[in-house]
Design a protein around this motif. Structure first.
Motif, short mmCIF file in Angstrom:
data_model
loop_
_atom_site.label_atom_id
_atom_site.label_comp_id
_atom_site.label_asym_id
_atom_site.label_seq_id
_atom_site.Cartn_x
_atom_site.Cartn_y
_atom_site.Cartn_z
N PHE A 186 10.82 20.37 -10.29
CA PHE A 186 9.73 20.14 -11.58
C PHE A 186 8.94 19.44 -11.21
N VAL A 187 9.18 17.98 -10.81
CA VAL A 187 7.96 16.87 -10.48
C VAL A 187 7.13 17.47 -9.29
N HIS A 188 7.43 18.18 -8.22
CA HIS A 188 6.56 18.57 -7.27
C HIS A 188 5.89 19.73 -7.75
N GLY A 189 6.38 20.41 -8.67
CA GLY A 189 5.50 21.65 -9.12
C GLY A 189 4.46 21.26 -10.06
N LEU A 190 4.46 20.19 -10.73
CA LEU A 190 3.71 20.10 -11.53
C LEU A 190 2.10 19.82 -11.01
N PRO A 191 1.76 19.16 -9.89
CA PRO A 191 0.60 19.03 -9.31
C PRO A 191 -0.26 20.21 -8.92
N LEU A 192 0.76 21.21 -8.42
CA LEU A 192 0.43 22.48 -8.13
C LEU A 192 -0.31 23.47 -9.27
N LEU A 193 0.34 23.12 -10.49
CA LEU A 193 0.04 23.88 -11.59
C LEU A 193 -1.25 23.23 -12.38
N PHE A 194 -1.01 21.89 -12.39
CA PHE A 194 -2.22 21.00 -13.24
C PHE A 194 -3.32 20.70 -12.50
N TYR A 195 -3.32 20.40 -11.04
CA TYR A 195 -4.38 19.91 -10.26
C TYR A 195 -4.56 20.63 -9.03
N PRO A 196 -4.92 21.92 -9.16
CA PRO A 196 -5.02 22.67 -8.05
C PRO A 196 -6.40 22.38 -7.15
N ASP A 197 -7.39 21.91 -7.96
CA ASP A 197 -8.80 21.51 -7.32
C ASP A 197 -8.55 20.18 -6.55
N ASP A 198 -7.81 19.38 -6.86
CA ASP A 198 -7.37 18.29 -6.32
C ASP A 198 -6.43 18.49 -4.90
N LEU A 199 -5.97 19.30 -5.04
CA LEU A 199 -4.86 19.41 -3.97
C LEU A 199 -5.67 20.04 -2.78
N ILE A 200 -6.82 20.82 -3.08
CA ILE A 200 -7.72 21.47 -2.04
C ILE A 200 -8.67 20.46 -1.60
N GLU A 201 -9.27 19.56 -2.36
CA GLU A 201 -10.70 18.90 -2.24
C GLU A 201 -10.25 17.30 -1.68
N THR A 202 -8.96 16.83 -2.12
CA THR A 202 -8.67 15.58 -1.54
C THR A 202 -7.91 15.43 -0.40
N ARG A 203 -7.96 14.31 0.25
CA ARG A 203 -7.07 14.03 1.61
C ARG A 203 -5.65 13.97 1.13
N LEU A 204 -5.28 13.43 0.13
CA LEU A 204 -3.81 13.44 -0.46
C LEU A 204 -3.41 14.72 -0.80
N GLY A 205 -4.20 15.57 -1.29
CA GLY A 205 -3.99 16.75 -1.74
C GLY A 205 -3.61 17.78 -0.28
N ARG A 206 -4.34 17.55 0.48
CA ARG A 206 -4.21 18.33 1.72
C ARG A 206 -3.06 17.74 2.40
N VAL A 207 -2.56 16.53 2.37
CA VAL A 207 -1.60 16.09 3.07
C VAL A 207 -0.26 16.71 2.29
N VAL A 208 -0.26 16.72 1.10
CA VAL A 208 0.86 17.37 0.30
C VAL A 208 0.91 19.01 0.72
N LEU A 209 -0.23 19.64 0.74
CA LEU A 209 0.03 20.93 1.00
C LEU A 209 0.65 21.15 2.30
N ALA A 210 0.16 20.40 3.34
CA ALA A 210 0.78 20.56 4.67
C ALA A 210 2.22 20.15 4.79
N GLY A 211 2.64 19.16 3.82
CA GLY A 211 3.94 18.79 4.04
C GLY A 211 4.63 20.02 3.34
N PHE A 212 4.18 20.46 2.42
CA PHE A 212 5.17 21.63 1.72
C PHE A 212 5.15 22.76 2.67
N SER A 213 4.10 22.91 3.49
CA SER A 213 4.03 23.98 4.35
C SER A 213 4.72 23.77 5.47
N LEU A 214 5.19 22.68 6.05
CA LEU A 214 6.01 22.12 7.02
C LEU A 214 7.13 22.43 6.55
#
Length: 75
Positions: free
Chosen positions: A6-34
């Motif tokens: 639940f906690v890890h899913g909230l940023p994916l739902l409420f802050y999708p632009d930040d996940l793509i545009e910020t460095r921290l968001g890209r690290v989170v996406l890379a971590g989930f992908s790995l």
């Protein structure tokens, strides 16, 4: 048990632009992908002798998870 999901899913739902545009968001996406790449590889290590259709379906789902989380990193 479901709290981390639940906690890890909230940023994916409420802050999708930040996940793509910020460095921290890209690290989170890379971590989930790995994470999903690792889970995909574990299928071959631990379930290589099981010939059940569900194993093949889960392998495809884990690969799809890795691609879906990794795709925004390259766009």
């Amino acid at each position: 048990m479901y709290l981390p999901v639940f906690v890890h899913g909230l940023p994916l739902l409420f802050y999708p632009d930040d996940l793509i545009e910020t460095r921290l968001g890209r690290v989170v996406l890379a971590g989930f992908s790995l994470l999903w790449v690792g889970r995909f590889l574990e299928q071959f290590v631990f379930l290589r002798k099981i010939r059940h259709p569900m194993v093949h379906l889960l392998t495809a789902v884990f690969l799809m998870g890795a691609v879906l989380f990794g795709l925004p990193l390259f766009l």
